[in-house]
Design a protein around this motif. Structure first.
Motif, PDB file in Angstrom:
ATOM      1  N   VAL A  47       9.247  -5.754   3.489  1.00 40.90           N
ATOM      2  CA  VAL A  47       8.718  -6.001   2.150  1.00 40.90           C
ATOM      3  C   VAL A  47       9.195  -7.377   1.709  1.00 40.90           C
ATOM      4  CG1 VAL A  47       8.695  -5.224  -0.248  1.00 40.90           C
ATOM      5  CG2 VAL A  47       8.770  -3.553   1.603  1.00 40.90           C
ATOM      6  N   VAL A 106      -0.485  -2.376   9.631  1.00 31.42           N
ATOM      7  CA  VAL A 106       0.057  -3.283   8.624  1.00 31.42           C
ATOM      8  C   VAL A 106       1.366  -3.861   9.160  1.00 31.42           C
ATOM      9  CG1 VAL A 106       1.005  -3.399   6.295  1.00 31.42           C
ATOM     10  CG2 VAL A 106      -1.023  -2.026   6.743  1.00 31.42           C
ATOM     11  N   GLU A 158       5.234  -7.534  -2.616  1.00 28.67           N
ATOM     12  CA  GLU A 158       5.302  -6.882  -3.920  1.00 28.67           C
ATOM     13  C   GLU A 158       5.373  -7.942  -5.004  1.00 28.67           C
ATOM     14  OE1 GLU A 158       7.483  -2.654  -2.905  1.00 28.67           O
ATOM     15  OE2 GLU A 158       8.504  -4.106  -4.163  1.00 28.67           O
ATOM     16  N   ILE A 187       1.066  -4.253  -4.921  1.00 25.48           N
ATOM     17  CA  ILE A 187       1.381  -4.299  -3.498  1.00 25.48           C
ATOM     18  C   ILE A 187       0.165  -4.803  -2.732  1.00 25.48           C
ATOM     19  CG2 ILE A 187       1.956  -2.911  -1.488  1.00 25.48           C
ATOM     20  CD1 ILE A 187       3.489  -1.062  -3.374  1.00 25.48           C
ATOM     21  N   ALA A 188       0.413  -5.742  -1.819  1.00 28.93           N
ATOM     22  CA  ALA A 188      -0.643  -6.242  -0.934  1.00 28.93           C
ATOM     23  C   ALA A 188      -0.145  -6.102   0.495  1.00 28.93           C
ATOM     24  CB  ALA A 188      -0.952  -7.702  -1.252  1.00 28.93           C
ATOM     25  N   TYR A 189      -0.991  -5.593   1.367  1.00 29.29           N
ATOM     26  CA  TYR A 189      -0.619  -5.421   2.764  1.00 29.29           C
ATOM     27  C   TYR A 189      -0.934  -6.681   3.556  1.00 29.29           C
ATOM     28  CZ  TYR A 189      -0.262  -0.583   1.368  1.00 29.29           C
ATOM     29  OH  TYR A 189       0.089   0.571   0.731  1.00 29.29           O
ATOM     30  N   LEU A 190      -0.069  -7.002   4.491  1.00 23.40           N
ATOM     31  CA  LEU A 190      -0.213  -8.200   5.306  1.00 23.40           C
ATOM     32  C   LEU A 190      -0.490  -7.820   6.753  1.00 23.40           C
ATOM     33  CD1 LEU A 190       2.820 -10.201   3.901  1.00 23.40           C
ATOM     34  CD2 LEU A 190       0.420 -10.497   3.326  1.00 23.40           C
ATOM     35  N   TYR A 191      -1.335  -8.628   7.392  1.00 21.16           N
ATOM     36  CA  TYR A 191      -1.709  -8.413   8.785  1.00 21.16           C
ATOM     37  C   TYR A 191      -1.416  -9.679   9.578  1.00 21.16           C
ATOM     38  CZ  TYR A 191      -4.214  -4.543   6.673  1.00 21.16           C
ATOM     39  OH  TYR A 191      -4.534  -3.410   5.967  1.00 21.16           O
ATOM     40  N   THR A 213      -3.280 -11.495   3.964  1.00 22.58           N
ATOM     41  CA  THR A 213      -3.923 -10.322   3.383  1.00 22.58           C
ATOM     42  C   THR A 213      -5.347 -10.216   3.927  1.00 22.58           C
ATOM     43  OG1 THR A 213      -4.785 -11.546   1.504  1.00 22.58           O
ATOM     44  CG2 THR A 213      -2.595 -10.569   1.250  1.00 22.58           C
ATOM     45  N   GLN A 234       4.367  -6.059   3.795  1.00 23.50           N
ATOM     46  CA  GLN A 234       3.729  -5.965   2.498  1.00 23.50           C
ATOM     47  C   GLN A 234       4.417  -6.902   1.519  1.00 23.50           C
ATOM     48  OE1 GLN A 234       4.012  -1.790   1.514  1.00 23.50           O
ATOM     49  NE2 GLN A 234       5.698  -2.142   0.114  1.00 23.50           N
TER      50      GLN A 234
END
Length: 112
Positions: free
Chosen positions: A6, A34, A39, A49-53, A18, A37
């Motif tokens: 995080v 994922v 915050e 919250i945004a998920y990262l790849y 994202t 993420q």
């Protein structure tokens, strides 16, 4: 989803993005999990919250096929067609009205 790193807002490492950032580059997650993420704190509510790849594992966006273009055109035409008078309104009919402005407000159209 297993525990992922995080990061605070704007402090994510390079190489992660994202979904929107991937799309801007012409990429998609492509089934990968994922990677992390982000915050973003808020005052009176929980954090955003945004998920990262991973950019390296991302795949190119699939091109639109003629069938997809046709389906999209048909869906947009349905959003413009008034269910009352069955004409193309020339704009997307608002769901709050449910019909074109001419059918929704007939007395105002006659006065004008």
């Amino acid at each position: 989803m297993a525990s992922v790193p995080v990061y605070r807002w704007r402090l994510a490492p390079d190489g992660l993005a994202t979904r929107r950032q991937l799309r801007a580059r012409g990429l998609r997650p492509g089934g990968q999990d994922v990677a992390a993420q982000i915050e973003r704190p808020r005052r009176r509510r929980g954090p955003l919250i945004a998920y990262l790849y991973s950019i390296e594992q991302a795949k190119p966006v699939r091109p639109m096929t003629p069938a997809k273009w046709a389906a999209l055109a048909k869906a947009n035409a349905a959003r413009r067609t008034c269910p009352q008078c069955r004409t193309d309104a020339g704009y997307v009919i608002p769901p709050t009205l449910g019909m074109c402005a001419t059918c929704a407000f007939p007395s105002e159209q006659r006065a004008a």
